[in-house]
Design a protein around this motif. Sequence first.
Motif, PDB file in Angstrom:
ATOM      1  N   LEU A 118      32.507  10.077  74.407  1.00  0.00           N
ATOM      2  CA  LEU A 118      33.022   9.001  73.562  1.00  0.00           C
ATOM      3  C   LEU A 118      32.804   9.316  72.089  1.00  0.00           C
ATOM      4  N   ILE A 119      31.646   9.866  71.771  1.00  0.00           N
ATOM      5  CA  ILE A 119      31.350  10.229  70.386  1.00  0.00           C
ATOM      6  C   ILE A 119      32.331  11.285  69.880  1.00  0.00           C
ATOM      7  N   ARG A 120      32.602  12.275  70.700  1.00  0.00           N
ATOM      8  CA  ARG A 120      33.556  13.314  70.296  1.00  0.00           C
ATOM      9  C   ARG A 120      34.942  12.722  70.049  1.00  0.00           C
ATOM     10  N   ASP A 121      35.326  11.764  70.874  1.00  0.00           N
ATOM     11  CA  ASP A 121      36.644  11.144  70.713  1.00  0.00           C
ATOM     12  C   ASP A 121      36.706  10.304  69.433  1.00  0.00           C
ATOM     13  N   ILE A 122      35.628   9.588  69.132  1.00  0.00           N
ATOM     14  CA  ILE A 122      35.616   8.699  67.959  1.00  0.00           C
ATOM     15  C   ILE A 122      35.681   9.496  66.661  1.00  0.00           C
ATOM     16  N   TYR A 123      34.902  10.565  66.577  1.00  0.00           N
ATOM     17  CA  TYR A 123      34.725  11.238  65.285  1.00  0.00           C
ATOM     18  C   TYR A 123      35.512  12.540  65.133  1.00  0.00           C
ATOM     19  N   LYS A 124      36.323  12.886  66.120  1.00  0.00           N
ATOM     20  CA  LYS A 124      37.018  14.168  66.042  1.00  0.00           C
ATOM     21  C   LYS A 124      37.964  14.243  64.848  1.00  0.00           C
ATOM     22  N   ALA A 125      38.530  13.094  64.424  1.00  0.00           N
ATOM     23  CA  ALA A 125      39.485  13.097  63.311  1.00  0.00           C
ATOM     24  C   ALA A 125      38.803  12.863  61.963  1.00  0.00           C
ATOM     25  N   ASP A 126      37.494  12.682  61.955  1.00  0.00           N
ATOM     26  CA  ASP A 126      36.728  12.489  60.720  1.00  0.00           C
ATOM     27  C   ASP A 126      37.278  11.322  59.891  1.00  0.00           C
ATOM     28  N   ARG A 127      37.482  10.166  60.563  1.00  0.00           N
ATOM     29  CA  ARG A 127      38.034   8.985  59.875  1.00  0.00           C
ATOM     30  C   ARG A 127      36.979   7.949  59.528  1.00  0.00           C
ATOM     31  N   TYR A 128      35.723   8.158  59.980  1.00  0.00           N
ATOM     32  CA  TYR A 128      34.705   7.120  59.812  1.00  0.00           C
ATOM     33  C   TYR A 128      33.415   7.691  59.243  1.00  0.00           C
ATOM     34  N   TYR A 129      32.596   6.772  58.726  1.00  0.00           N
ATOM     35  CA  TYR A 129      31.211   7.084  58.427  1.00  0.00           C
ATOM     36  C   TYR A 129      30.361   6.664  59.623  1.00  0.00           C
ATOM     37  N   LEU A 130      29.042   6.790  59.491  1.00  0.00           N
ATOM     38  CA  LEU A 130      28.163   6.660  60.647  1.00  0.00           C
ATOM     39  C   LEU A 130      27.052   5.641  60.390  1.00  0.00           C
ATOM     40  N   ALA A 131      26.736   4.871  61.431  1.00  0.00           N
ATOM     41  CA  ALA A 131      25.616   3.924  61.360  1.00  0.00           C
ATOM     42  C   ALA A 131      24.773   4.051  62.624  1.00  0.00           C
ATOM     43  N   ILE A 132      23.476   3.785  62.480  1.00  0.00           N
ATOM     44  CA  ILE A 132      22.534   3.838  63.597  1.00  0.00           C
ATOM     45  C   ILE A 132      22.117   2.419  63.959  1.00  0.00           C
ATOM     46  N   ALA A 133      22.181   2.084  65.262  1.00  0.00           N
ATOM     47  CA  ALA A 133      21.745   0.778  65.757  1.00  0.00           C
ATOM     48  C   ALA A 133      20.240   0.831  66.018  1.00  0.00           C
ATOM     49  N   THR A 134      19.477  -0.039  65.381  1.00  0.00           N
ATOM     50  CA  THR A 134      18.021   0.045  65.492  1.00  0.00           C
ATOM     51  C   THR A 134      17.506  -0.369  66.867  1.00  0.00           C
ATOM     52  N   GLY A 135      17.919  -1.546  67.353  1.00  0.00           N
ATOM     53  CA  GLY A 135      17.368  -2.066  68.600  1.00  0.00           C
ATOM     54  C   GLY A 135      17.627  -1.168  69.789  1.00  0.00           C
ATOM     55  N   LEU A 136      18.874  -0.770  69.976  1.00  0.00           N
ATOM     56  CA  LEU A 136      19.222   0.099  71.100  1.00  0.00           C
ATOM     57  C   LEU A 136      18.481   1.430  71.026  1.00  0.00           C
ATOM     58  N   SER A 137      18.204   1.879  69.809  1.00  0.00           N
ATOM     59  CA  SER A 137      17.567   3.179  69.616  1.00  0.00           C
ATOM     60  C   SER A 137      16.046   3.103  69.667  1.00  0.00           C
ATOM     61  N   GLY A 138      15.493   1.889  69.824  1.00  0.00           N
ATOM     62  CA  GLY A 138      14.049   1.738  69.854  1.00  0.00           C
ATOM     63  C   GLY A 138      13.401   1.991  68.505  1.00  0.00           C
ATOM     64  N   LEU A 139      14.118   1.623  67.425  1.00  0.00           N
ATOM     65  CA  LEU A 139      13.658   1.907  66.077  1.00  0.00           C
ATOM     66  C   LEU A 139      13.230   0.645  65.338  1.00  0.00           C
ATOM     67  N   ALA A 140      12.280   0.804  64.439  1.00  0.00           N
ATOM     68  CA  ALA A 140      11.931  -0.204  63.442  1.00  0.00           C
ATOM     69  C   ALA A 140      11.955   0.520  62.104  1.00  0.00           C
ATOM     70  N   VAL A 141      12.797   0.074  61.197  1.00  0.00           N
ATOM     71  CA  VAL A 141      13.018   0.800  59.946  1.00  0.00           C
ATOM     72  C   VAL A 141      12.630  -0.074  58.761  1.00  0.00           C
ATOM     73  N   VAL A 142      11.870   0.508  57.844  1.00  0.00           N
ATOM     74  CA  VAL A 142      11.529  -0.181  56.602  1.00  0.00           C
ATOM     75  C   VAL A 142      12.532   0.253  55.540  1.00  0.00           C
ATOM     76  N   ASP A 143      13.245  -0.721  54.984  1.00  0.00           N
ATOM     77  CA  ASP A 143      14.279  -0.484  53.969  1.00  0.00           C
ATOM     78  C   ASP A 143      13.682  -0.829  52.606  1.00  0.00           C
ATOM     79  N   GLU A 144      13.529   0.183  51.771  1.00  0.00           N
ATOM     80  CA  GLU A 144      12.910   0.008  50.448  1.00  0.00           C
ATOM     81  C   GLU A 144      13.993  -0.024  49.369  1.00  0.00           C
ATOM     82  N   ASP A 145      14.097  -1.147  48.668  1.00  0.00           N
ATOM     83  CA  ASP A 145      15.115  -1.345  47.632  1.00  0.00           C
ATOM     84  C   ASP A 145      14.448  -1.353  46.253  1.00  0.00           C
ATOM     85  N   PRO A 146      14.576  -0.265  45.481  1.00  0.00           N
ATOM     86  CA  PRO A 146      13.937  -0.203  44.160  1.00  0.00           C
ATOM     87  C   PRO A 146      14.430  -1.284  43.200  1.00  0.00           C
TER      88      PRO A 146
END
Length: 299
Positions: A45-73
Amino acid sequence: MNLTLRCALSCAKIGWYTFPISKHGDHKKPATKNGVLDATIDEALIRDIYKADRYYLAIATGLSGLAVVDEDPRAGGVEERKALTARFGAFPLTPAVRTGRGDGGLHYYFRAPAGVTLRGGKLPTGERDGSGRRLFHKGLDFKVGNSYLVCPPSVHESGGVYEWVVKPSQVKLAPLPQWLVELGRVTEEPVTQLPRPSRPPGPSPIDRASKYLARCEPAVQGQGGSIACLKSAIALVQGFDLSDDEALYLLVNEYNPRCTPPWSLRELQRKVREANRLAPAKGQARGWLADKPLEKRRA
């Protein structure tokens, strides 16, 4: 192979779920109908979505088991982080991204703790005001649960590129420091029981929805639990066309006891509201599950 496809495949290999976001207009806008719910690690599915290079990329935190600290200067995040780490200890070495905004903003990636519910949004300071209310940082955000982050090699609307300061291939994902766990932990008591809502005389879909819910995967912190809970809420309010009170009754009384950890009432109310806001899947009208035969449990 374009760079976005390569990065999405690299994320999939380490169990990080990604989904496409727009290259035009609002660069943080999901390019799929259900946004973070459409995140995947499926290579084909990933190969099909991005093969034409039409999008940018985002990571889903919950599904990935991540906790991310976002620092805004811009909001004082650097100073706030320095004050916190001086008080509690430095961040361990872990993957980190410099945002494309051009002001030095950073995303610190950590492994979300199992069995703990973290509150997304502004990071608490650990202090309270004179009325006993929690105080929050202005420049530090917690990205957990249904949150997502724009990631490399995406380009910010200002023209700056998101870049790995520390790559996932260089260091292991560090567990979220315990002091951050304590700051971000949801302190509300989990809800256990609600009374069954009354309905006018006639057939009720609540019992049928209850049987369906028993087949839904429970929400487990650090294993995509936030998404699992939201999908269950969607099935109730959209699939069975239940009222908010009916959906909440089933989530609290029948789903929540199976979750690790259980949710608070306010969190489940938020899931029901979010489920109502999402558009139904293409070709499906509300109530599509009401008459659908229930699948038998697998042995």
